[in-house]
Design a protein around this motif. Structure first.
Motif, PDB file in Angstrom:
ATOM      1  N   TYR A 265     -17.140   0.020   4.332  1.00 39.55           N
ATOM      2  CA  TYR A 265     -15.827   0.395   3.817  1.00 39.55           C
ATOM      3  C   TYR A 265     -14.962  -0.859   3.905  1.00 39.55           C
ATOM      4  CZ  TYR A 265     -11.895   3.825   3.449  1.00 39.55           C
ATOM      5  OH  TYR A 265     -10.815   4.566   3.050  1.00 39.55           O
TER       6      TYR A 265
ATOM      7  N   TYR B 122       0.982   3.655   1.867  1.00 36.02           N
ATOM      8  CA  TYR B 122       1.380   4.137   3.194  1.00 36.02           C
ATOM      9  C   TYR B 122       2.565   3.351   3.766  1.00 36.02           C
ATOM     10  CZ  TYR B 122      -3.222   6.526   3.414  1.00 36.02           C
ATOM     11  OH  TYR B 122      -4.326   7.320   3.185  1.00 36.02           O
TER      12      TYR B 122
ATOM     13  N   PHE C  14      -6.936  -5.933   7.359  1.00 40.56           N
ATOM     14  CA  PHE C  14      -8.164  -6.042   6.550  1.00 40.56           C
ATOM     15  C   PHE C  14      -7.838  -6.183   5.068  1.00 40.56           C
ATOM     16  CE2 PHE C  14      -7.692  -1.364   6.351  1.00 40.56           C
ATOM     17  CZ  PHE C  14      -7.939  -1.126   5.011  1.00 40.56           C
ATOM     18  N   MET C  15      -6.703  -5.658   4.619  1.00 42.50           N
ATOM     19  CA  MET C  15      -6.321  -5.747   3.205  1.00 42.50           C
ATOM     20  C   MET C  15      -5.955  -7.185   2.848  1.00 42.50           C
ATOM     21  SD  MET C  15      -4.055  -2.309   2.770  1.00 42.50           S
ATOM     22  CE  MET C  15      -4.870  -0.720   2.824  1.00 42.50           C
TER      23      MET C  15
ATOM     24  N   ASN D 209     -12.205  -1.119   4.918  1.00 47.46           N
ATOM     25  CA  ASN D 209     -11.540  -1.047   6.228  1.00 47.46           C
ATOM     26  C   ASN D 209     -12.510  -1.542   7.296  1.00 47.46           C
ATOM     27  OD1 ASN D 209     -10.404   0.834   4.347  1.00 47.46           O
ATOM     28  ND2 ASN D 209      -9.327   1.874   5.992  1.00 47.46           N
TER      29      ASN D 209
ATOM     30  N   ASP E  86      -3.495   1.740  -4.203  1.00 45.95           N
ATOM     31  CA  ASP E  86      -4.501   2.053  -3.183  1.00 45.95           C
ATOM     32  C   ASP E  86      -5.292   0.776  -2.874  1.00 45.95           C
ATOM     33  OD1 ASP E  86      -6.430   1.817  -5.219  1.00 45.95           O
ATOM     34  OD2 ASP E  86      -6.878   3.959  -5.300  1.00 45.95           O
ATOM     35  N   SER E  87      -6.183   0.854  -1.906  1.00 44.34           N
ATOM     36  CA  SER E  87      -6.879  -0.356  -1.440  1.00 44.34           C
ATOM     37  C   SER E  87      -7.611  -1.062  -2.578  1.00 44.34           C
ATOM     38  CB  SER E  87      -7.921  -0.013  -0.380  1.00 44.34           C
ATOM     39  OG  SER E  87      -7.451   0.923   0.502  1.00 44.34           O
TER      40      SER E  87
ATOM     41  N   GLU F  19     -11.164  10.474   4.079  1.00 48.21           N
ATOM     42  CA  GLU F  19     -11.227  10.093   5.498  1.00 48.21           C
ATOM     43  C   GLU F  19     -11.069  11.310   6.417  1.00 48.21           C
ATOM     44  OE1 GLU F  19      -8.464   6.931   6.318  1.00 48.21           O
ATOM     45  OE2 GLU F  19      -9.424   5.575   4.906  1.00 48.21           O
TER      46      GLU F  19
ATOM     47  N   SER G 292      -8.812   9.120  -3.300  1.00 46.14           N
ATOM     48  CA  SER G 292      -8.041   8.059  -2.634  1.00 46.14           C
ATOM     49  C   SER G 292      -6.545   8.352  -2.762  1.00 46.14           C
ATOM     50  CB  SER G 292      -8.347   6.710  -3.291  1.00 46.14           C
ATOM     51  OG  SER G 292      -7.715   6.657  -4.560  1.00 46.14           O
ATOM     52  N   THR G 293      -5.729   7.541  -2.131  1.00 47.15           N
ATOM     53  CA  THR G 293      -4.275   7.724  -2.235  1.00 47.15           C
ATOM     54  C   THR G 293      -3.844   7.699  -3.705  1.00 47.15           C
ATOM     55  OG1 THR G 293      -4.040   5.338  -1.881  1.00 47.15           O
ATOM     56  CG2 THR G 293      -3.723   6.759   0.029  1.00 47.15           C
TER      57      THR G 293
ATOM     58  N   HIS H 183       0.851  -1.187   0.000  1.00 43.25           N
ATOM     59  CA  HIS H 183       0.000   0.000   0.000  1.00 43.25           C
ATOM     60  C   HIS H 183       0.890   1.240   0.000  1.00 43.25           C
ATOM     61  CE1 HIS H 183      -2.802   3.075   1.546  1.00 43.25           C
ATOM     62  NE2 HIS H 183      -3.666   2.406   0.800  1.00 43.25           N
TER      63      HIS H 183
ATOM     64  N   SER I 176     -12.317   4.094  -1.002  1.00 43.77           N
ATOM     65  CA  SER I 176     -12.513   5.529  -1.229  1.00 43.77           C
ATOM     66  C   SER I 176     -12.561   5.863  -2.717  1.00 43.77           C
ATOM     67  CB  SER I 176     -11.447   6.346  -0.501  1.00 43.77           C
ATOM     68  OG  SER I 176     -10.178   5.839  -0.771  1.00 43.77           O
TER      69      SER I 176
HETATM   70  P1  13P Z   1      -6.963   4.161  -0.117  1.00 44.58           P
HETATM   71  O1  13P Z   1      -5.621   3.631  -0.489  1.00 44.58           O
HETATM   72  O2  13P Z   1      -8.041   3.357  -0.789  1.00 44.58           O
HETATM   73  O3  13P Z   1      -7.090   5.615  -0.405  1.00 44.58           O
HETATM   74  O4  13P Z   1      -7.185   3.926   1.459  1.00 44.58           O
HETATM   75  C1  13P Z   1      -6.563   4.643   2.427  1.00 44.58           C
HETATM   76  C2  13P Z   1      -6.471   3.941   3.731  1.00 44.58           C
HETATM   77  O5  13P Z   1      -6.670   4.488   4.768  1.00 44.58           O
HETATM   78  C3  13P Z   1      -6.083   2.574   3.782  1.00 44.58           C
HETATM   79  O6  13P Z   1      -6.015   2.190   5.095  1.00 44.58           O
END
Ligand code: 13P
Ligand code: SF4
Length: 303
Positions: free
Chosen positions: A111, A25, A62-63, A113, A39-40, A199, A213-214, A23, A128
């Motif tokens: 979601y 992040y 969760f992913m 998540n 992204d997710s 978010e 989204s990201t 991901h 998202s």
């Molecule tokens: P996205 O990558 O779908 O924007 O999600 C962000 C997020 O918080 C994942 O935990």
């Protein structure tokens, strides 16, 4: 990055015929070693569609669970076994059952998540980047949206004729940002473009030039002719932003835009995960089949 460790991971990846997903992040070293960063939504599609039977999912639980729900025949590994998502933990199965009893005509939209148990009693999942399209394609007037009240609020603003019942969940990272943090940066850099993750809370979203989204934030900044961007999401996205746009400037508002759970994954635990094939995701088959419907509907309705 330790070259020796990186080489060992790449060698093991070949031996195990594995794919490494990360991901946005995740720490830069993990993003650099991954076969795909996303992204997710995109990661869930790649995990399902890839030919590799072993998926090392560098993200939060969760992913990896979503990947297992969609592809039970694959071995899904979570490198840091304790990497959870506090927002997903805010929605309990029993509480959702109670809410559903109070609103028998509402569809349940969760979601991604969220826990597998919550997905199992949901009609559809969203991310998202896919939520708007999915709600557009979902032929219902009343929606229970959980766990994120902020993403829910953002989506509801786009569907004023639908009734939304929100959950009181939120992302502990994105809700740290205040409108003042954003205004301070806008004051300092006059031409700054504000890119916000949904978010974030409504007063922060109101200050955005773009919400996404990201993956959508990275795409927007990359395609933009502007030079200065305020990135209002977890700081991990800066790695890809800088990589694709070395001449542009990226700023993060305030302090503490770091998700400690996303940062639990290290090269060492990716290596150990592949070496020992450890922290495999296991899901009870009865629950998995129910949760599969919600995730499969997500892919169907986002087209
Ligand atoms: P996205 O990558 O779908 O924007 O999600 C962000 C997020 O918080 C994942 O935990
Ligand atoms: Fe959960 Fe927020 Fe971390 Fe994403 S950034 S994993 S929503 S706590």
């Amino acid at each position: 990055m330790s070259k020796a460790l990186k080489d060992k991971i790449l060698q093991l990846k070949k031996e195990r015929q594995a794919i490494i997903l990360a991901h946005y992040y995740q720490i830069p070293e993990i993003q650099e070693i991954a076969d795909a960063v996303g992204d997710s939504y995109n990661l869930s599609k790649i995990a399902q569609g890839c030919s590799e039977q072993v998926v090392m999912f560098c993200g939060v639980r969760f992913m990896a669970e979503s990947a297992k729900i969609l592809s039970p025949e694959k071995t899904i590994l979570l490198p840091a076994a304790n990497a959870g998502c506090p927002m997903a933990d805010m929605a309990a199965y029993e509480d959702l059952l109670e809410l559903q009893k109070e609103h028998p005509n509402a569809a349940t939209v969760s979601y991604i998540n969220s826990s597998t148990e919550v997905k199992a009693i949901s009609d559809v999942c969203v991310t998202s980047s896919s939520a708007t399209k999915i709600i557009e394609n979902l032929n219902v007037d009343e929606i229970i949206f959980l766990p994120d009240k902020n993403l829910g609020g953002y989506i509801a603003e786009q569907f004023p004729n639908k009734k939304f019942i929100f959950w009181n969940g939120y992302c502990v990272v994105h809700s740290r940002i205040s409108p003042e943090d954003v205004l301070k940066m806008k004051d300092k850099i006059k031409d700054i473009v504000v890119l916000v993750h949904p978010e974030c809370e409504a007063p922060v979203r109101k200050l955005a030039d773009f919400i996404g989204s990201t993956g959508e934030i990275i795409k927007h900044a990359t395609e933009s002719s502007s030079n200065n961007f305020l990135i209002v999401t977890e700081e991990g996205v800066i790695h890809q932003l800088k990589k694709h746009n070395p001449d542009k400037n990226f700023y993060i508002p305030g302090e503490g835009m770091t998700c400690v759970n996303m940062k639990k994954t290290t090269l060492k635990n990716v290596y150990e995960g592949l070496l020992n094939m450890q922290h495999q995701i296991e899901i009870d088959e009865e629950i998995r089949i129910k949760a599969y419907n919600a995730l499969n509907n997500m892919h169907k309705l986002s087209r």
